[in-house]
Design a protein around this motif. Structure first.
Motif, PDB file in Angstrom:
ATOM      1  N   ASN A   1      36.883  48.256  40.341  1.00 48.49           N
ATOM      2  CA  ASN A   1      36.174  47.000  40.575  1.00 48.49           C
ATOM      3  C   ASN A   1      36.302  46.086  39.364  1.00 48.49           C
ATOM      4  O   ASN A   1      37.055  46.368  38.424  1.00 48.49           O
ATOM      5  CB  ASN A   1      34.708  47.276  40.920  1.00 48.49           C
ATOM      6  N   SER A   2      35.552  44.995  39.378  1.00 55.39           N
ATOM      7  CA  SER A   2      35.667  44.011  38.299  1.00 55.39           C
ATOM      8  C   SER A   2      35.156  44.547  36.965  1.00 55.39           C
ATOM      9  O   SER A   2      35.529  44.034  35.911  1.00 55.39           O
ATOM     10  CB  SER A   2      34.886  42.744  38.677  1.00 55.39           C
ATOM     11  N   GLN A   3      34.301  45.578  36.983  1.00 57.56           N
ATOM     12  CA  GLN A   3      33.773  46.164  35.757  1.00 57.56           C
ATOM     13  C   GLN A   3      34.680  47.252  35.196  1.00 57.56           C
ATOM     14  O   GLN A   3      34.387  47.826  34.142  1.00 57.56           O
ATOM     15  CB  GLN A   3      32.380  46.753  36.012  1.00 57.56           C
TER      16      GLN A   3
ATOM     17  N   GLU B   1      30.031  45.927  44.922  1.00 52.75           N
ATOM     18  CA  GLU B   1      30.833  44.714  44.782  1.00 52.75           C
ATOM     19  C   GLU B   1      31.688  44.496  46.027  1.00 52.75           C
ATOM     20  O   GLU B   1      32.080  45.449  46.701  1.00 52.75           O
ATOM     21  CB  GLU B   1      31.722  44.816  43.539  1.00 52.75           C
TER      22      GLU B   1
ATOM     23  N   ASN C   1      36.605  41.699  44.726  1.00 60.27           N
ATOM     24  CA  ASN C   1      36.458  42.036  43.306  1.00 60.27           C
ATOM     25  C   ASN C   1      37.166  43.330  42.927  1.00 60.27           C
ATOM     26  O   ASN C   1      36.992  43.818  41.812  1.00 60.27           O
ATOM     27  CB  ASN C   1      34.977  42.146  42.946  1.00 60.27           C
ATOM     28  N   HIS C   2      37.944  43.887  43.843  1.00 60.39           N
ATOM     29  CA  HIS C   2      38.628  45.149  43.577  1.00 60.39           C
ATOM     30  C   HIS C   2      40.136  44.921  43.477  1.00 60.39           C
ATOM     31  O   HIS C   2      40.673  43.973  44.033  1.00 60.39           O
ATOM     32  CB  HIS C   2      38.335  46.168  44.686  1.00 60.39           C
TER      33      HIS C   2
END
Length: 299
Positions: free
Chosen positions: A48-50, A143, A147-148
């Motif tokens: 994901n974005s994190q 998310e 966002n992946h």
């Protein structure tokens, strides 16, 4: 079963080749080359974005082009350093993971599936005017789909990012395993974080219980655990006795039961009355002859 497992290993190593199966000599040579190129393995993950790993890609992971990861080239070009991940069966240039579960697939907001969209970015729809694949799917991490992304890492890059690598002896299947290195790779980072929190909470509770045990010797951890278990356990549901229910429904059973209960109560009352009479006689003075007559009477 050995033949089935051998075929599964063959498919995971070589990919779905259809009717063009290798001979035994060709397969042995192919495995030898795979082992020699094990150091060129590319680790693939869906993040994901994190940067948290939501899915470690394996041989059967589904691509946007509807082919599996084992049907793609997945190694590192030693000359250029380029990570190859193109599909051998279609125009897909790079593996892109598509979330799926069984027969379920993520769909676009235009209500069409991924197979109705172009395999090349931006994945325009062939059935409508949709300009790209946009889904309302939300991952377990919370998310959205947008966002992946699917990332490709070398061994050094993966170690630098803090992700596990495969330290086993090189084998023919390692190049096709993607990001899977052990059984824990089958669990996403969100679930792992939740498990760590639960484990830490249990450790903290045990420490608190140990402190209470020092203050009060009667209160032990085992007793607390047993009491909590009893509270959580539900009473076991007994199986109904159908035969007894049918017997109780027969006519006359209630009358017979009442008579038996009445007779039992009468017998108990008579025994108590005799005991009381004996007690009264024991309290009054009498001669020996009277005691013999009384004993003969109550025999």
């Amino acid at each position: 079963m050995n033949h089935i497992q051998a075929y599964i290993d063959y498919v995971n190593i070589t990919g779905d080749l259809g009717d063009n199966l290798m001979t035994e000599e060709q397969f042995i040579e192919f495995q030898r080359k795979q082992i020699e190129n094990a150091h060129l393995r590319v680790y693939v993950a869906y993040v994901n974005s994190q940067g948290a790993t939501c899915k470690e890609i394996g041989p059967s992971s589904l691509c946007f082009c509807s082919h599996r990861f084992r049907d793609h080239n997945k190694d590192l070009d030693e000359d250029t350093g380029r990570k190859r991940a193109n599909c051998r069966d279609c125009r897909c240039r790079r593996f892109k993971y598509l979330p799926s579960a069984g027969t379920w697939r993520v769909r676009c907001m235009c209500k069409h599936s991924a197979t109705d969209h172009d395999v090349k970015p931006p994945h325009k729809c062939r059935l409508c005017n949709c300009d790209g694949f946009h889904s309302s799917y939300t991952c377990t991490c919370g998310e959205p789909y947008a966002n992946h992304r699917t990332i490709f890492e070398t061994r050094d890059e993966r170690i630098a990012n803090g992700r596990p690598v495969d330290n086993r002896v090189p084998n023919a299947m390692q190049l096709n395993m993607g990001g899977i290195v052990n059984f824990s790779s089958l669990v996403d980072d969100t679930t792992k974080a939740e498990a760590r929190m639960i484990a830490q909470t249990n450790i903290d509770n045990m420490q608190v219980a140990q402190v209470e045990e020092i203050d009060d010797p009667n209160a032990t951890i085992v007793q607390n655990a047993v009491s909590n278990l009893k509270q959580n356990l539900k009473p076991r549901r007994r199986r109904p006795n159908r035969l007894a229910e049918r017997r109780n429904k027969r006519p006359g059973n209630d009358t017979i039961r009442r008579k038996k209960d009445t007779n039992a109560r009468r017998e108990a009352f008579d025994q108590l009355q005799k005991q009381y009479q004996r007690f009264q006689l024991d309290q009054t003075p009498r001669f020996k002859e009277e005691d013999e007559d009384i004993d003969q009477y109550y025999r």
